[in-house]
Design a protein around this motif. Structure first.
Motif, PDB file in Angstrom:
ATOM      1  N   ILE A  18       1.009  -1.169   0.019  1.00 11.59           N
ATOM      2  CA  ILE A  18      -0.010  -0.121   0.005  1.00 11.59           C
ATOM      3  C   ILE A  18       0.883   1.068   0.052  1.00 11.59           C
ATOM      4  CG2 ILE A  18      -2.002   1.275   1.074  1.00 11.59           C
ATOM      5  CD1 ILE A  18      -2.651  -1.321   2.497  1.00 11.59           C
ATOM      6  N   ALA A  19       1.008   1.858  -1.178  1.00 14.07           N
ATOM      7  CA  ALA A  19       1.832   3.049  -1.309  1.00 14.07           C
ATOM      8  C   ALA A  19       1.000   4.357  -1.319  1.00 14.07           C
ATOM      9  CB  ALA A  19       2.902   2.881  -2.600  1.00 14.07           C
ATOM     10  N   ASP A  20       1.685   5.495  -0.904  1.00 13.06           N
ATOM     11  CA  ASP A  20       1.293   6.804  -0.938  1.00 13.06           C
ATOM     12  C   ASP A  20       1.179   6.983  -2.464  1.00 13.06           C
ATOM     13  OD1 ASP A  20       1.399   9.896  -1.236  1.00 13.06           O
ATOM     14  OD2 ASP A  20       1.259   9.406   0.873  1.00 13.06           O
ATOM     15  N   GLU A  21       0.131   7.768  -2.934  1.00 14.92           N
ATOM     16  CA  GLU A  21      -0.174   8.289  -4.297  1.00 14.92           C
ATOM     17  C   GLU A  21       0.943   8.963  -4.993  1.00 14.92           C
ATOM     18  OE1 GLU A  21      -3.505  10.725  -4.102  1.00 14.92           O
ATOM     19  OE2 GLU A  21      -2.590  12.097  -2.843  1.00 14.92           O
ATOM     20  N   LEU A  22       1.981   9.550  -4.136  1.00 12.14           N
ATOM     21  CA  LEU A  22       2.996  10.234  -4.614  1.00 12.14           C
ATOM     22  C   LEU A  22       4.288   9.271  -4.780  1.00 12.14           C
ATOM     23  CD1 LEU A  22       2.692  13.551  -2.472  1.00 12.14           C
ATOM     24  CD2 LEU A  22       2.110  13.093  -5.017  1.00 12.14           C
ATOM     25  N   MET A  23       4.115   7.991  -4.236  1.00 12.49           N
ATOM     26  CA  MET A  23       5.269   7.092  -4.491  1.00 12.49           C
ATOM     27  C   MET A  23       4.972   6.127  -5.626  1.00 12.49           C
ATOM     28  SD  MET A  23       7.163   8.140  -1.950  1.00 12.49           S
ATOM     29  CE  MET A  23       7.791   7.424  -0.658  1.00 12.49           C
ATOM     30  N   THR A  24       4.883   6.923  -6.908  1.00 16.89           N
ATOM     31  CA  THR A  24       4.164   6.121  -7.954  1.00 16.89           C
ATOM     32  C   THR A  24       5.401   5.012  -8.482  1.00 16.89           C
ATOM     33  OG1 THR A  24       5.029   7.871  -9.338  1.00 16.89           O
ATOM     34  CG2 THR A  24       2.385   7.496  -8.837  1.00 16.89           C
ATOM     35  N   PHE A  25       6.803   5.274  -8.111  1.00 17.60           N
ATOM     36  CA  PHE A  25       7.489   4.358  -8.794  1.00 17.60           C
ATOM     37  C   PHE A  25       7.348   2.878  -7.740  1.00 17.60           C
ATOM     38  CE2 PHE A  25       9.253   6.338  -4.547  1.00 17.60           C
ATOM     39  CZ  PHE A  25       9.230   5.201  -3.751  1.00 17.60           C
ATOM     40  N   ALA A  26       6.617   2.892  -6.917  1.00 21.91           N
ATOM     41  CA  ALA A  26       6.000   1.455  -6.226  1.00 21.91           C
ATOM     42  C   ALA A  26       5.404   0.604  -7.335  1.00 21.91           C
ATOM     43  CB  ALA A  26       5.252   1.708  -5.066  1.00 21.91           C
ATOM     44  N   THR A  27       4.766   1.189  -8.289  1.00 27.04           N
ATOM     45  CA  THR A  27       3.991   0.253  -9.222  1.00 27.04           C
ATOM     46  C   THR A  27       5.099  -0.488  -9.860  1.00 27.04           C
ATOM     47  OG1 THR A  27       2.467   2.168  -9.686  1.00 27.04           O
ATOM     48  CG2 THR A  27       2.574   0.413 -11.257  1.00 27.04           C
ATOM     49  N   ASP A  28       6.020  -0.078 -10.350  1.00 23.92           N
ATOM     50  CA  ASP A  28       7.119  -0.736 -11.258  1.00 23.92           C
ATOM     51  C   ASP A  28       7.841  -1.689 -10.437  1.00 23.92           C
ATOM     52  OD1 ASP A  28       6.756   0.563 -13.337  1.00 23.92           O
ATOM     53  OD2 ASP A  28       8.270   1.986 -13.248  1.00 23.92           O
ATOM     54  N   VAL A  29       7.963  -1.456  -8.977  1.00 25.97           N
ATOM     55  CA  VAL A  29       8.673  -2.161  -8.030  1.00 25.97           C
ATOM     56  C   VAL A  29       7.711  -3.350  -7.670  1.00 25.97           C
ATOM     57  CG1 VAL A  29       9.391  -2.545  -5.807  1.00 25.97           C
ATOM     58  CG2 VAL A  29       9.863  -0.478  -6.910  1.00 25.97           C
ATOM     59  N   ALA A  30       6.287  -3.259  -7.513  1.00 22.34           N
ATOM     60  CA  ALA A  30       5.426  -4.312  -7.309  1.00 22.34           C
ATOM     61  C   ALA A  30       5.378  -5.287  -8.223  1.00 22.34           C
ATOM     62  CB  ALA A  30       4.187  -3.630  -6.961  1.00 22.34           C
ATOM     63  N   ASN A  31       5.487  -4.819  -9.756  1.00 23.61           N
ATOM     64  CA  ASN A  31       5.287  -5.536 -10.902  1.00 23.61           C
ATOM     65  C   ASN A  31       6.734  -6.389 -11.039  1.00 23.61           C
ATOM     66  OD1 ASN A  31       2.878  -4.529 -11.667  1.00 23.61           O
ATOM     67  ND2 ASN A  31       3.760  -2.812 -12.876  1.00 23.61           N
ATOM     68  N   GLU A  32       7.626  -5.908 -10.605  1.00 21.36           N
ATOM     69  CA  GLU A  32       9.156  -6.639 -10.671  1.00 21.36           C
ATOM     70  C   GLU A  32       8.981  -7.707  -9.874  1.00 21.36           C
ATOM     71  OE1 GLU A  32      12.838  -7.570 -11.629  1.00 21.36           O
ATOM     72  OE2 GLU A  32      11.582  -6.341 -12.643  1.00 21.36           O
ATOM     73  N   VAL A  33       8.557  -7.685  -8.604  1.00 22.85           N
ATOM     74  CA  VAL A  33       8.528  -8.659  -7.626  1.00 22.85           C
ATOM     75  C   VAL A  33       7.144  -9.590  -7.532  1.00 22.85           C
ATOM     76  CG1 VAL A  33      10.268  -7.471  -6.095  1.00 22.85           C
ATOM     77  CG2 VAL A  33       7.911  -7.142  -5.528  1.00 22.85           C
ATOM     78  N   GLY A  34       6.115  -9.067  -8.364  1.00 24.95           N
ATOM     79  CA  GLY A  34       4.961  -9.782  -8.483  1.00 24.95           C
ATOM     80  C   GLY A  34       3.936  -9.611  -7.293  1.00 24.95           C
TER      81      GLY A  34
END
Length: 481
Positions: free
Chosen positions: A123-139
């Motif tokens: 669960i990431a803050d909306e301003l931490m959008t890089f978390a999308t790529d990280v989440a995709n990378e680790v599934g």
């Protein structure tokens, strides 16, 4: 270990400023109360402040599945971190936190020797959008947390359409011209857009950055918003058309208080980054009911000495009692120029009280407080709504511009003073709020405060939405390999 044999485990990643960390900590505690394990990944500076000025460590020690971890945002601890340097925080998060987070998550999720329990989702803050790529990378599924109002979020999401329609960037000087954000066509003006939208160049980095952020957020598995359906139902309907898994679970501070109400000894849940001056509470105790206007512009806004003087004269001339928070770093200029003028402090003795920082939730609930002169930050707006206290809005930046318009023209909970700061206007608005139109504003504020109580009580919209969010997290845990 079979992940289905343990409780779900959520990693929460807040943007490192006071308001966002505060609300996400409250979400974290609500999840802990539901038996979900939570790792709260805070940047070094906010974590240090919490340990120094709040009882957060003791509060969360009661939850065996909760842990704090920290990460760098690339800025030195002595960095001022006011709105004037806000882009420094954004850049630090982008250049330092993002790659560190990627390394951390890859190590955590792919290492066979990592002793930490497996994660269910981020669960990431909306301003931490890089978390999308990280989440995709680790599934892992990614859920974004919206620390701003639904109306502000939706306006930000509408920026690409406003740009395509030629309404943004702004040409000409008619700031009262209406803009066509879906659902807000009849009242949202150019001047109600955040600063990044009130520009005359489509290539302005702040505008482009906002567009990218909110396009990324819409890729999330789900969206959690700190609001409630009775307040922002029409806008939430617009958002749910694009993101069906949108959970309005707020106001989080009221929701948490409701969940903990059955406990005999509930401690104060301050998540302050600053030392709170509680001397203002005995001062409030000596004032008549609803006689004090509380003045605070949040943790980031800065003002000039001229604005400070105009506000002070307006408050004094209004005849109202006032409690005013003036942060040590609130004034523009070098250190020696940031001192609050002595004559202003001396002039408050008759009817005023000035402190460097206040326990705001406690202040807002005090029976002596009858009005709030605010920067319209979302946490402050919600705290005012919960307490049934009408507002005068003097927004500074970002989502505050839209919040103030909704407070005055949609929810009818106060007045909008944006783009103005002179003693005559301040005096008139304070008199209207505290005297001339008091009954009208108090009636609207009381009605909305009642709606809040219903929303966070059993069977209410936010109560049920939180239950749905928790069930969604449990389902994600069950689906994990």
């Amino acid at each position: 270990m079979d992940q289905r044999s343990v409780s779900p485990h959520v990693l929460i990643l807040p943007f490192p400023i006071q308001g966002n960390v505060n609300s996400m900590l409250k979400l974290a505690e609500l999840l802990c109360l539901a038996g979900i394990q939570v790792t709260f990944l805070n940047c070094h500076y906010p974590h240090h402040c919490l340990l120094s000025y709040s009882n957060v460590q003791a509060r969360f020690s009661r939850y065996p599945g909760f842990r704090f971890e920290t990460i760098s945002d690339g800025l030195p601890m002595e960095h001022p971190r006011t709105a004037e340097q806000f882009l420094d925080i954004v850049d630090g998060v982008k250049t330092t936190t993002a790659p560190l987070f990627m390394e951390m998550m890859i190590s955590w999720c792919r290492s066979t020797s990592d002793t930490r329990p497996p994660l269910t989702c981020i669960i990431a803050d909306e301003l931490m959008t890089f978390a999308t790529d990280v989440a995709n990378e680790v599934g892992l599924p990614i859920v974004f947390f919206c620390a701003i109002s639904a109306c502000s979020f939706w306006a930000y999401c509408s920026f690409p359409q406003l740009i395509e329609a030629g309404e943004v960037p702004i040409t000409g000087d008619d700031m009262d011209r209406l803009v066509s954000v879906p659902g807000m066509e009849g009242f949202l003006r150019r001047r109600d857009l955040p600063g990044s939208g009130r520009v005359n160049d489509a290539a302005y980095p702040g505008l482009q950055n906002i567009v990218k952020i909110f396009q990324q957020v819409q890729r999330a598995h789900a969206l959690v918003i700190n609001t409630f359906d009775d307040l922002e139902g029409p806008v939430l309907s617009q958002i749910r058309d694009h993101c069906p898994r949108t959970y309005a679970v707020g106001p989080l501070h009221a929701h948490l208080k409701s969940k903990l109400a059955s406990e005999t000894s509930t401690s104060q849940s301050s998540n302050s980054f600053r030392k709170e001056d509680k001397s203002c509470i005995p001062w409030l105790d000596r004032q008549p009911p609803k006689s004090v206007i509380y003045v605070s512009f949040g943790s980031l806004a800065i003002i000039t000495k001229d604005e400070l003087r105009e506000l002070w004269h307006g408050l004094v001339n209004s005849g109202s009692r006032f409690l005013w928070v003036i942060r040590p770093d609130a004034l523009v200029g070098k250190d020696e120029e940031r001192q609050t003028p002595a004559e202003l402090l001396e002039g408050t003795n008759d009817r005023g009280c000035v402190v460097g920082w206040a326990p705001q939730e406690e202040v807002m609930q005090h029976p002596a407080v009858g009005g709030f002169l605010t920067h319209s930050g979302w946490n402050s707006t919600l705290e005012s709504i919960v307490a049934g206290v009408p507002m005068i809005c003097w927004p500074y930046f970002a989502d505050q511009q839209i919040n103030s318009r909704f407070v005055s023209h949609v929810w009818k909970l106060g007045m909008d003073m944006k783009d103005t700061c002179d003693r005559v206007t301040v005096e008139k608005m304070v008199r209207d709020l505290m005297e001339e139109k008091r009954a009208e504003f108090m009636k609207a504020a009381d009605t909305m405060a009642t709606s809040v109580k219903k929303s966070v009580s059993e069977g209410g919209s936010s109560y049920c939405n939180l239950g749905s969010l928790i069930e969604e997290i449990r389902l994600l845990s069950a689906r994990s390999p």
